[in-house]
Enzyme design. Structure first.
Site: not given
Lengths: 397, 264
Positions: A161, A289, A323
């Site tokens: 990620c 994040h 996400h």
């Protein structure tokens, strides 16, 4: 470091296709999440799906690259005049002087999954999917290189990620060393069974729309996105917003949970601030994040509380998009750039009952104020951390 | 500028035929080195991790450990660039097969080991390394692209960098499209300055257009054809021979010319 100009960028996600649609969703606090209608078997969760990817065909000359991930890449490249800007850079600098650095977590693994769902009678890959290039993690960057006729350094970064944040760092080094004169950076990840059932197996997927930094958060929503940016030296575009710095670090702690004290995240943040020549107090906005996993949000909220003053505004935009994994870095970089351009701090959608660990920095609702400096955090499995620092042209570092 | 100068301070190598770089040297000198045990030792990992780790991680860690030991560097201080064309093919095969049959039964451990940066993740955890680390790929140009990234990082940041490039053999139906016949892993420790540990100096220059593989003697040519990470053999053979020039792919349409000179 010597700043670089971000001379063009674009993003496509569940918020919409192109920067205008993205800004409209942010300005109206409109989530793009919807109940899962994607996986090959039922899975009760919410997803950030891009409309119409399956109906969007690649040009005939690129048909050998066809798969959902490359379709989303091509769809994304069409927006905001981005392809024209790349063509202009190629004409100006030469095809071998434009680097192509893209991040992805799973690339076109969806095509490999499909091949395994319908193996031929001999147990082999079916003929229509017998295209080796789409069954490799470099599929995305190789496709974009072919589609845009770029012949410079070409690399896929796949650090889960943080992938499409780290490409900014690779690009800066290549430009600094004179290996290229411009860099196309970005990333694409698409929904696939691997990530939906994989994160589900780790018990990290919420059955509801994700709620980053909410006291009652219970996991992530997975999304897909494509985003791209063109980086050039500042002299090429003195008025363009700038990449002021970046930071990279490793947690050295655990494969799938962050360091409990946010050690790696803080190292990446400090590296980004040092390269940018900034104090934490000069940061106007930080796009977090903020995945809505228990651990990430707890550790990241504590980091924000201990490093930044209350005037620094902070939010996660995962509640808008889910996400988007390897595409999160570039997608959220474009959100940070839009915060600078429009003076909009996007509210932390989904965080209705703030976790007690969140400080006064959190923007729970949209706020309108001038943003000169914006950061974006991206953290990945394996303890891989990146932080990007952007600024309005003319902001002294 | 399109030329980079770096120094090699350590070399690691593992394949079913070659236990380390010394074995390649011996082979090229006409000897018949003993093959290593079938499973890379990967002694840098703690025993528990070593037992559980997938082969792709053992292979990368074994090559990395050899190169770092030869260099004399503290592994914790090295920035890391781990390259692999295909990542863990056994896990990809397992995941795709399971997803096709019983997706809800997917193993959480195999899923988190499926990320392309699993090997560098385990490496940084085992060595306590907080330095920047990355995992990259570029199909058959993965070694050349990784070398360019690692040399660039070494020079831009003026720090030593660990480069690893490894691919395991193919598994299941996936093998039909990856065509990896056997495992191959290698590692280099690169430094931006000539230090006491320097073994060789590399001058890297970008060359427009597709690279033409430098000819290799048998059986190295077969090994190179059977694993994308074994594209590194062009350079490893030069290092073993103590000098010369080779060309590698840095991308599909970009070559990397390497002039190597032995030091001391």
């Amino acid at each position: 470091m010597t700043p670089l100009a971000v001379t063009a960028c674009t993003a496509t996600s569940a918020m919409g296709s192109g920067l205008a649609a993205q800004f409209d969703a942010l300005a109206h606090a409109r989530s793009g999440l919807r109940p899962n209608d994607f996986s090959s078997a039922p899975l009760a969760c919410w997803i950030g799906r891009v409309e119409g990817v399956e109906d969007f065909a690649l040009p005939a000359a690129l048909a050998a690259w066809d798969c959902r991930n490359n379709r989303l890449a091509w769809l994304g490249l069409q927006k905001d005049g981005f392809i024209e800007r790349v063509h202009a850079a190629r004409a100006r600098y030469g095809a071998a002087r434009v680097a192509l650095l893209l991040g992805t977590s799973t690339a076109s693994i969806g095509a490999t999954e499909e091949a395994y769902r319908r193996l031929d009678a001999d147990g082999g890959i079916p003929d229509d999917l017998l295209r080796p290039a789409i069954h490799a993690p470099h599929s995305l960057a190789a496709f974009v290189a072919a589609a845009l006729a770029l012949e410079g350094p070409c690399l896929t970064v796949s650090t889960a990620c943080s992938s499409s944040a780290k490409v900014f760092a690779s690009a800066e080094r290549m430009l600094r060393l004179g290996l290229a004169d411009a860099a196309l950076v970005g990333g694409v990840d698409t929904l696939c069974d691997s990530v939906l059932f994989g994160f589900n197996a780790l018990e990290l997927v919420s059955p509801e729309p994700c709620r980053p930094f909410d006291r009652a958060r219970n996991g992530i929503s997975i999304g897909e996105a494509a985003g791209f940016a063109l980086l050039e030296r500042v002299e090429a575009a003195p008025q363009a917003p700038r990449l002021l710095g970046y930071g990279e670090s490793s947690d050295a702690h655990h494969m799938s949970t962050p360091h409990p004290d946010g050690l790696g995240a803080e190292l990446a943040l400090n590296d980004a601030l040092a390269r940018a020549g900034l104090d934490a107090a000069q940061v106007d906005y930080i796009n977090l994040h903020g995945t809505a996993s228990q651990k990430n949000d707890e550790v990241e909220a504590a980091l924000v509380a201990r490093v930044f003053p209350p005037r620094t505004r902070a939010s996660s935009t995962k509640g808008f998009t889910g996400h988007t994994l390897g595409a999160a870095g570039i997608l959220e970089a474009t959100v940070a750039l839009q915060a600078i351009e429009h003076g909009l701090i996007p509210g932390n959608l989904g965080g209705d009952t703030p976790d007690p660990s969140c400080g006064a920095q959190f923007a729970w609702r949209n706020e309108h104020r001038r943003v000169d400096v914006a950061l974006s955090n991206s953290f990945g499995f394996g303890g891989n951390n990146a932080c990007l620092a952007f600024a309005r042209a003319g902001v002294a570092a | 500028m399109n030329a980079l100068r770096v120094w090699v301070e350590g070399v690691g190598l593992w394949s079913p035929q070659l236990a380390d770089f010394a074995a390649l040297r011996a082979l090229l000198a006409g000897a018949a080195p003993a093959p290593p045990p079938p499973r890379p030792a990967a002694a840098t990992l703690p025993p528990n991790e070593r037992r559980r780790a997938p082969e792709s991680v053992l292979l990368a860690v074994e090559a990395a450990g050899q190169a770092v030991a030869m260099s004399g560097h503290d592994a914790a201080a090295l920035a890391c660039v781990f390259a692999s064309s295909h990542g863990d093919q056994a896990i990809t095969d397992y995941m795709c097969a399971t997803l096709a049959q019983a997706p809800a039964e997917l193993s959480p451990t195999r899923f988190h080991n499926s990320v392309h940066n699993a090997a560098v993740g385990y490496w940084t955890i085992a060595t306590g390394c907080h330095a920047p680390s990355t995992a990259i790929c570029a199909q058959r140009a993965s070694f050349g692209a990784g070398l360019l990234e690692a040399a660039g990082l070494a020079l831009a940041e003026q720090r030593a960098v660990l480069l690893v490039c490894s691919d395991t053999a193919g598994s299941g139906p996936l093998d039909e499209v990856t065509r990896c016949r056997q495992s191959f892993g290698c590692a280099l420790v690169l430094a931006p300055q000539a230090g006491a540990a320097a073994l060789a100096r590399l001058d890297l220059a970008l060359q427009a257009g597709a690279a033409i593989d430098t000819p290799l003697p048998a059986p190295l040519d077969d090994w190179r054809a059977g694993n994308p990470s074994a594209a590194s053999l062009s350079l490893l053979a030069l290092l073993a021979a103590r000098g010369g020039r080779c060309e590698l792919a840095a991308a599909a349409t970009l070559g990397l010319r390497i002039d190597m000179e032995h030091v001391a």
